[in-house]
Design a protein around this motif. Structure first.
Motif, short mmCIF file in Angstrom:
data_model
loop_
_atom_site.label_atom_id
_atom_site.label_comp_id
_atom_site.label_asym_id
_atom_site.label_seq_id
_atom_site.Cartn_x
_atom_site.Cartn_y
_atom_site.Cartn_z
N LYS A 3 -6.52 7.49 90.27
CA LYS A 3 -7.81 8.16 90.11
C LYS A 3 -7.58 9.65 89.94
N ILE A 4 -8.40 10.25 89.11
CA ILE A 4 -8.34 11.70 88.91
C ILE A 4 -9.35 12.33 89.85
N ARG A 5 -8.87 13.30 90.63
CA ARG A 5 -9.72 13.94 91.63
C ARG A 5 -9.72 15.46 91.44
N ASP A 8 -6.53 18.04 90.93
CA ASP A 8 -5.38 17.45 90.24
C ASP A 8 -5.05 18.25 88.99
N GLU A 9 -3.79 18.24 88.59
CA GLU A 9 -3.39 18.88 87.34
C GLU A 9 -3.38 17.82 86.25
N VAL A 10 -4.11 18.08 85.15
CA VAL A 10 -4.25 17.11 84.07
C VAL A 10 -3.91 17.75 82.72
N ARG A 21 -3.33 22.16 79.51
CA ARG A 21 -3.04 21.69 80.86
C ARG A 21 -3.78 22.59 81.84
N THR A 23 -6.24 22.52 85.94
CA THR A 23 -6.66 21.79 87.13
C THR A 23 -8.10 21.32 86.98
N LYS A 69 -5.25 12.95 81.09
CA LYS A 69 -4.31 12.15 81.88
C LYS A 69 -3.66 13.06 82.90
N LEU A 70 -3.23 12.46 84.00
CA LEU A 70 -2.56 13.23 85.05
C LEU A 70 -1.26 13.79 84.53
N HIS A 71 -0.96 15.02 84.93
CA HIS A 71 0.30 15.66 84.54
C HIS A 71 1.29 15.46 85.67
N SER A 72 2.43 14.86 85.35
CA SER A 72 3.46 14.67 86.36
C SER A 72 4.71 15.45 85.96
#
Length: 77
Positions: A3-5, A8-10, A21, A23, A69-72
């Protein structure tokens, strides 16, 4: 799927801000606000009682949650 909250960095994957990119500032009804992405100009009326000066204000607008999308950082190595 994660889940994106808020906080989060996306990464934005489609649209005018593609590749940006940032937050997550806010999540609301399947839409997200990303810092610095999807900037729009809003015209604001002056309100002397509240001390608001009129003019054009640039701010972030919502993006559909499916367009980010989440950045990892581990995946980019």
């Amino acid at each position: 799927m994660a889940k994106i909250r808020k906080g989060d960095e996306v990464v934005v994957i489609t649209g005018n801000s593609k590749g940006h990119r940032g937050t997550v500032l806010e999540v609301k009804d399947g839409r997200v606000k990303v810092a610095g992405a999807n900037r729009v100009i809003k015209h604001v009326k002056p309100n002397p009682q509240l001390g608001i000066e009129g003019g054009r204000v640039e701010q972030e607008s919502f993006i559909d949650i499916s367009n980010v999308k989440l950045h990892s950082p581990e995946a980019s190595k």
